[in-house]
Design a protein around this motif. Structure first.
Motif, short mmCIF file in Angstrom:
data_model
loop_
_atom_site.label_atom_id
_atom_site.label_comp_id
_atom_site.label_asym_id
_atom_site.label_seq_id
_atom_site.Cartn_x
_atom_site.Cartn_y
_atom_site.Cartn_z
N GLN A 67 50.57 -8.81 -90.23
CA GLN A 67 51.31 -9.64 -89.28
C GLN A 67 52.76 -9.79 -89.73
O GLN A 67 53.68 -9.80 -88.90
N GLN A 68 52.99 -9.88 -91.02
CA GLN A 68 54.37 -9.95 -91.53
C GLN A 68 55.13 -8.66 -91.20
O GLN A 68 56.31 -8.70 -90.83
N VAL A 69 54.45 -7.54 -91.31
CA VAL A 69 55.07 -6.25 -90.97
C VAL A 69 55.43 -6.24 -89.49
O VAL A 69 56.53 -5.80 -89.11
N ILE A 70 54.54 -6.73 -88.64
CA ILE A 70 54.81 -6.77 -87.19
C ILE A 70 56.01 -7.65 -86.89
O ILE A 70 56.86 -7.30 -86.06
N VAL A 71 56.12 -8.78 -87.55
CA VAL A 71 57.27 -9.68 -87.35
C VAL A 71 58.57 -8.94 -87.69
O VAL A 71 59.55 -9.01 -86.94
N ILE A 72 58.58 -8.24 -88.79
CA ILE A 72 59.77 -7.46 -89.19
C ILE A 72 60.09 -6.42 -88.11
O ILE A 72 61.24 -6.27 -87.68
#
Length: 162
Positions: free
Chosen positions: A150-155
């Motif tokens: 999810q952190q990767v998606i936010v980036i």
């Protein structure tokens, strides 16, 4: 410009994500082309974790259409609510499937896939696509994967300009 990732598979999953995420952020920094960024994210995740398949599907004309990916050839179009990807889209939520053979309506794009995690890409309150990751091992994904991915998606979405 050539980019190199620092890959270290000898550490814990958490440490691998914590090393990779800043590298993905640096890789995407300043690049606004969404397709290029999805391609680099898929490549970085595949390179670090050596998963069977990593890729994106994008919502187009009320179906998911295959986007940038790493791995064997894949299903090209998925209807809303069908399979793990279509279900993640329909429900607007992350789905972790320990055994794809036990998922009702699973779409077997590759018989070697045994477990899967799918995360929706939500922009302005609407699902615009999904990140789909398959493993050839059962029960390969967990909540830690969901949190870090999810952190990767936010980036990725922070670099996206519609």
């Amino acid at each position: 410009m050539a980019e190199d990732l620092t890959i270290n598979r000898s550490t814990s999953k958490q440490a691998q994500y914590e090393s990779l995420i800043p590298q993905i952020e640096a890789l995407l920094y300043g690049e606004t082309d969404f397709v290029a960024n999805m391609a680099n994210v898929a490549a970085a995740l595949k390179e670090q974790f050596n998963w069977f398949w990593v890729g994106f599907y994008l919502v187009k004309n009320d179906e998911l259409v295959l986007g940038p990916f790493q791995g064997p050839v894949a299903c090209t179009r998925i209807k809303k609510g069908k399979g793990v990807c279509g279900s993640s889209w329909a429900q607007s939520k992350t789905l972790i499937v320990p055994d794809v053979d036990e998922f009702p309506g699973h779409i077997a794009c590759a018989s070697a896939s045994r477990s899967e995690i799918v995360l929706p890409l939500i922009k302005d309150g609407e699902v615009i696509g999904v990140l789909d990751i398959d493993s050839e091992f059962l029960n390969h994904f967990d909540e830690a994967d969901a949190v870090y991915l999810q952190q990767v998606i936010v980036i990725l979405l922070n670099q996206y300009i519609k």
